[in-house]
Design a protein around this motif. Structure first.
Motif, PDB file in Angstrom:
ATOM      1  N   MET A 133       0.833  -1.198   0.000  1.00 39.61           N
ATOM      2  CA  MET A 133       0.000   0.000   0.000  1.00 39.61           C
ATOM      3  C   MET A 133       0.872   1.254   0.000  1.00 39.61           C
ATOM      4  O   MET A 133       1.916   1.287   0.643  1.00 39.61           O
ATOM      5  N   ILE A 134       0.433   2.252  -0.743  1.00 43.77           N
ATOM      6  CA  ILE A 134       1.112   3.544  -0.786  1.00 43.77           C
ATOM      7  C   ILE A 134       0.141   4.605  -0.275  1.00 43.77           C
ATOM      8  O   ILE A 134      -1.006   4.666  -0.741  1.00 43.77           O
ATOM      9  N   HIS A 135       0.592   5.408   0.674  1.00 43.72           N
ATOM     10  CA  HIS A 135      -0.271   6.475   1.202  1.00 43.72           C
ATOM     11  C   HIS A 135       0.476   7.810   1.129  1.00 43.72           C
ATOM     12  O   HIS A 135       1.539   7.967   1.721  1.00 43.72           O
ATOM     13  N   LEU A 136      -0.092   8.742   0.372  1.00 40.72           N
ATOM     14  CA  LEU A 136       0.446  10.094   0.260  1.00 40.72           C
ATOM     15  C   LEU A 136      -0.481  11.036   1.001  1.00 40.72           C
ATOM     16  O   LEU A 136      -1.690  11.050   0.743  1.00 40.72           O
ATOM     17  N   GLN A 137       0.074  11.831   1.907  1.00 44.02           N
ATOM     18  CA  GLN A 137      -0.741  12.746   2.704  1.00 44.02           C
ATOM     19  C   GLN A 137      -0.257  14.178   2.520  1.00 44.02           C
ATOM     20  O   GLN A 137       0.816  14.549   3.015  1.00 44.02           O
ATOM     21  N   ASN A 138      -0.999  14.946   1.745  1.00 39.42           N
ATOM     22  CA  ASN A 138      -0.748  16.383   1.559  1.00 39.42           C
ATOM     23  C   ASN A 138       0.698  16.680   1.162  1.00 39.42           C
ATOM     24  O   ASN A 138       1.340  17.576   1.727  1.00 39.42           O
ATOM     25  N   ILE A 139       1.216  15.959   0.175  1.00 40.86           N
ATOM     26  CA  ILE A 139       2.605  16.177  -0.229  1.00 40.86           C
ATOM     27  C   ILE A 139       2.715  17.315  -1.246  1.00 40.86           C
ATOM     28  O   ILE A 139       1.845  17.496  -2.103  1.00 40.86           O
ATOM     29  N   SER A 140       3.772  18.069  -1.125  1.00 43.01           N
ATOM     30  CA  SER A 140       4.047  19.178  -2.035  1.00 43.01           C
ATOM     31  C   SER A 140       5.524  19.216  -2.366  1.00 43.01           C
ATOM     32  O   SER A 140       6.371  18.802  -1.565  1.00 43.01           O
ATOM     33  N   LYS A 141       5.832  19.731  -3.575  1.00 44.23           N
ATOM     34  CA  LYS A 141       7.214  19.905  -4.002  1.00 44.23           C
ATOM     35  C   LYS A 141       7.287  21.123  -4.910  1.00 44.23           C
ATOM     36  O   LYS A 141       6.585  21.202  -5.915  1.00 44.23           O
ATOM     37  N   GLY A 142       8.141  22.072  -4.546  1.00 44.82           N
ATOM     38  CA  GLY A 142       8.334  23.257  -5.363  1.00 44.82           C
ATOM     39  C   GLY A 142       9.764  23.368  -5.841  1.00 44.82           C
ATOM     40  O   GLY A 142      10.700  22.966  -5.144  1.00 44.82           O
ATOM     41  N   TYR A 143       9.935  23.896  -7.047  1.00 44.97           N
ATOM     42  CA  TYR A 143      11.273  24.101  -7.594  1.00 44.97           C
ATOM     43  C   TYR A 143      11.682  25.573  -7.564  1.00 44.97           C
ATOM     44  O   TYR A 143      12.802  25.925  -7.856  1.00 44.97           O
ATOM     45  N   ASN A 144      10.744  26.421  -7.237  1.00 43.32           N
ATOM     46  CA  ASN A 144      11.052  27.829  -6.993  1.00 43.32           C
ATOM     47  C   ASN A 144      10.020  28.375  -6.013  1.00 43.32           C
ATOM     48  O   ASN A 144       9.119  27.657  -5.569  1.00 43.32           O
TER      49      ASN A 144
ATOM     50  N   LYS B  82       4.623  25.346  -7.651  1.00 48.39           N
ATOM     51  CA  LYS B  82       4.842  24.006  -7.119  1.00 48.39           C
ATOM     52  C   LYS B  82       4.650  22.978  -8.224  1.00 48.39           C
ATOM     53  O   LYS B  82       3.666  23.021  -8.961  1.00 48.39           O
ATOM     54  N   ALA B  83       5.589  22.033  -8.316  1.00 45.05           N
ATOM     55  CA  ALA B  83       5.447  20.947  -9.286  1.00 45.05           C
ATOM     56  C   ALA B  83       4.357  19.982  -8.835  1.00 45.05           C
ATOM     57  O   ALA B  83       3.651  19.392  -9.660  1.00 45.05           O
ATOM     58  N   VAL B  84       4.224  19.806  -7.504  1.00 41.79           N
ATOM     59  CA  VAL B  84       3.146  19.010  -6.912  1.00 41.79           C
ATOM     60  C   VAL B  84       2.597  19.816  -5.740  1.00 41.79           C
ATOM     61  O   VAL B  84       3.355  20.304  -4.911  1.00 41.79           O
ATOM     62  N   ASP B  85       1.268  19.950  -5.679  1.00 39.79           N
ATOM     63  CA  ASP B  85       0.652  20.860  -4.720  1.00 39.79           C
ATOM     64  C   ASP B  85      -0.389  20.142  -3.864  1.00 39.79           C
ATOM     65  O   ASP B  85      -1.485  19.833  -4.336  1.00 39.79           O
TER      66      ASP B  85
ATOM     67  N   THR C  94       6.062  13.337  -8.561  1.00 44.34           N
ATOM     68  CA  THR C  94       5.367  12.571  -7.519  1.00 44.34           C
ATOM     69  C   THR C  94       6.038  11.215  -7.310  1.00 44.34           C
ATOM     70  O   THR C  94       6.301  10.800  -6.178  1.00 44.34           O
ATOM     71  N   ILE C  95       6.327  10.520  -8.411  1.00 45.21           N
ATOM     72  CA  ILE C  95       6.959   9.205  -8.316  1.00 45.21           C
ATOM     73  C   ILE C  95       8.335   9.309  -7.670  1.00 45.21           C
ATOM     74  O   ILE C  95       8.722   8.466  -6.855  1.00 45.21           O
ATOM     75  N   LYS C  96       9.074  10.361  -7.998  1.00 46.16           N
ATOM     76  CA  LYS C  96      10.408  10.512  -7.417  1.00 46.16           C
ATOM     77  C   LYS C  96      10.338  10.865  -5.937  1.00 46.16           C
ATOM     78  O   LYS C  96      11.260  10.550  -5.173  1.00 46.16           O
ATOM     79  N   MET C  97       9.259  11.472  -5.499  1.00 41.33           N
ATOM     80  CA  MET C  97       9.071  11.676  -4.057  1.00 41.33           C
ATOM     81  C   MET C  97       8.708  10.358  -3.379  1.00 41.33           C
ATOM     82  O   MET C  97       9.208  10.048  -2.294  1.00 41.33           O
ATOM     83  N   ILE C  98       7.844   9.560  -4.016  1.00 36.07           N
ATOM     84  CA  ILE C  98       7.460   8.268  -3.438  1.00 36.07           C
ATOM     85  C   ILE C  98       8.674   7.362  -3.272  1.00 36.07           C
ATOM     86  O   ILE C  98       8.795   6.635  -2.282  1.00 36.07           O
ATOM     87  N   THR C  99       9.593   7.415  -4.241  1.00 32.78           N
ATOM     88  CA  THR C  99      10.761   6.531  -4.201  1.00 32.78           C
ATOM     89  C   THR C  99      11.938   7.127  -3.434  1.00 32.78           C
ATOM     90  O   THR C  99      12.978   6.471  -3.293  1.00 32.78           O
TER      91      THR C  99
ATOM     92  N   GLY D  34       4.187  17.407   3.848  1.00 30.77           N
ATOM     93  CA  GLY D  34       3.407  16.183   3.827  1.00 30.77           C
ATOM     94  C   GLY D  34       4.206  14.954   4.215  1.00 30.77           C
ATOM     95  O   GLY D  34       5.349  15.037   4.688  1.00 30.77           O
ATOM     96  N   SER D  35       3.591  13.780   4.002  1.00 29.98           N
ATOM     97  CA  SER D  35       4.231  12.526   4.386  1.00 29.98           C
ATOM     98  C   SER D  35       3.869  11.420   3.394  1.00 29.98           C
ATOM     99  O   SER D  35       2.832  11.471   2.728  1.00 29.98           O
ATOM    100  N   ILE D  36       4.752  10.419   3.314  1.00 28.77           N
ATOM    101  CA  ILE D  36       4.547   9.253   2.453  1.00 28.77           C
ATOM    102  C   ILE D  36       4.852   8.002   3.264  1.00 28.77           C
ATOM    103  O   ILE D  36       5.890   7.925   3.929  1.00 28.77           O
ATOM    104  N   THR D  37       3.949   7.028   3.210  1.00 34.04           N
ATOM    105  CA  THR D  37       4.208   5.737   3.838  1.00 34.04           C
ATOM    106  C   THR D  37       4.042   4.628   2.796  1.00 34.04           C
ATOM    107  O   THR D  37       3.159   4.695   1.936  1.00 34.04           O
ATOM    108  N   ILE D  38       4.916   3.636   2.869  1.00 33.72           N
ATOM    109  CA  ILE D  38       4.873   2.454   2.014  1.00 33.72           C
ATOM    110  C   ILE D  38       4.629   1.253   2.917  1.00 33.72           C
ATOM    111  O   ILE D  38       5.455   0.960   3.789  1.00 33.72           O
ATOM    112  N   ASN D  39       3.496   0.589   2.747  1.00 33.79           N
ATOM    113  CA  ASN D  39       3.118  -0.525   3.632  1.00 33.79           C
ATOM    114  C   ASN D  39       3.224  -0.127   5.104  1.00 33.79           C
ATOM    115  O   ASN D  39       3.687  -0.895   5.948  1.00 33.79           O
ATOM    116  N   GLY D  40       2.814   1.102   5.375  1.00 32.42           N
ATOM    117  CA  GLY D  40       2.783   1.604   6.742  1.00 32.42           C
ATOM    118  C   GLY D  40       4.106   2.123   7.277  1.00 32.42           C
ATOM    119  O   GLY D  40       4.166   2.574   8.421  1.00 32.42           O
TER     120      GLY D  40
END
Length: 241
Positions: free
Chosen positions: A1-12, A16-19, A44-49, A57-63
């Motif tokens: 399971m993959i859980h993304l919670q309010n993740i954001s990434k900005g390059y300037n 934001k690239a992901v908001d 998004t994928i590069k944040m997950i990995t 925000g936060s990311i969990t993989i199998n909890g």
């Protein structure tokens, strides 16, 4: 399971690239991640990995929290990037053994898995050749085999079908179904909307860093009050305002 919670990434400081993206990919599910070029899929994928850090925000993989226990979290998944040009001077078998070493796969187990996967993808006769001699599609297949050699619970695949011949593309799609039938997880991005329609249990559509929709295809059709193809819905959802 993959859980993304309010993740954001900005390059300037101004964009934001992901908001503020939140979604959950469940066990036993093939989840398709769709969006136009520059929408925020690869970010998004590069944040997950763990390739990119998370601004918020936060990311969990199998909890397991990726930020607080990154090694344990990364052991849960296998990741196929959007570029197969890796370790080109190694022979195919050297690369696969390197990947098996990274995940502590025993000699007996790796031999069986490499043999089985190489046969399924038609690479059994080129494993002694250097990867730089491979075609783009062959490189894609050797990377996929390397990712699967430790039999990860979660597959994270960035445009995995690009460059594959029809037989190998069919093989990978069948393997996705087999994997989720065991109660495991597949998360993949694609531009091939027909594949998403036929393969995915649910889809997420991202545009300009914002998740526009997440759910089943029939739910998306209800959302649009129509029976249009995913392609028409996709174009409508991601068109410029």
């Amino acid at each position: 399971m993959i859980h993304l919670q309010n993740i954001s990434k900005g390059y300037n400081k101004t964009s934001k690239a992901v908001d503020n993206l939140s979604l959950t990919v469940h066990k036993g599910e093939i989840f398709g991640f769709l969006g136009p070029n520059g929408a925020g899929k690869s970010t998004t994928i590069k944040m997950i990995t763990g390739i990119h850090s998370i601004d918020e925000g936060s990311i969990t993989i199998n909890g397991i929290d990726l930020k607080t226990d990154p090694i344990a979290a990364k052991k849960q998944f296998g990741y196929v990037s959007d570029s197969p040009d890796v370790f080109l001077r190694l022979k195919g078998i050297e690369y696969l053994n390197f990947m098996a070493d990274m995940y502590d796969v025993s000699q007996e187990v790796r031999k069986e898995r490499i043999t089985s996967l190489a046969e399924r993808f038609g690479l059994e006769n080129v494993l002694q050749d250097p990867i730089q001699s491979y075609s783009h599609g062959m490189r894609q297949k050797i990377v996929i085999i390397g990712v699967l050699v430790h039999d990860p619970d979660v597959w994270i695949l960035d445009e995995p079908l690009t460059g594959l011949d029809p037989k190998s593309a069919f093989t990978l799609k069948e393997m996705m179904k087999e994997h989720t039938a065991k109660g495991k997880t597949v998360f993949f991005s694609t531009h091939v909307l027909e594949v998403a329609e036929k393969l995915c249990d649910r889809v997420g559509i991202i545009n300009k860093g914002v998740l526009q929709f997440c759910g089943r295809l029939d739910q998306m059709r209800d959302h649009f009050k129509s029976h249009e193809s995913l392609e028409k819905m996709f174009l409508e959802m991601t068109s410029n305002e």
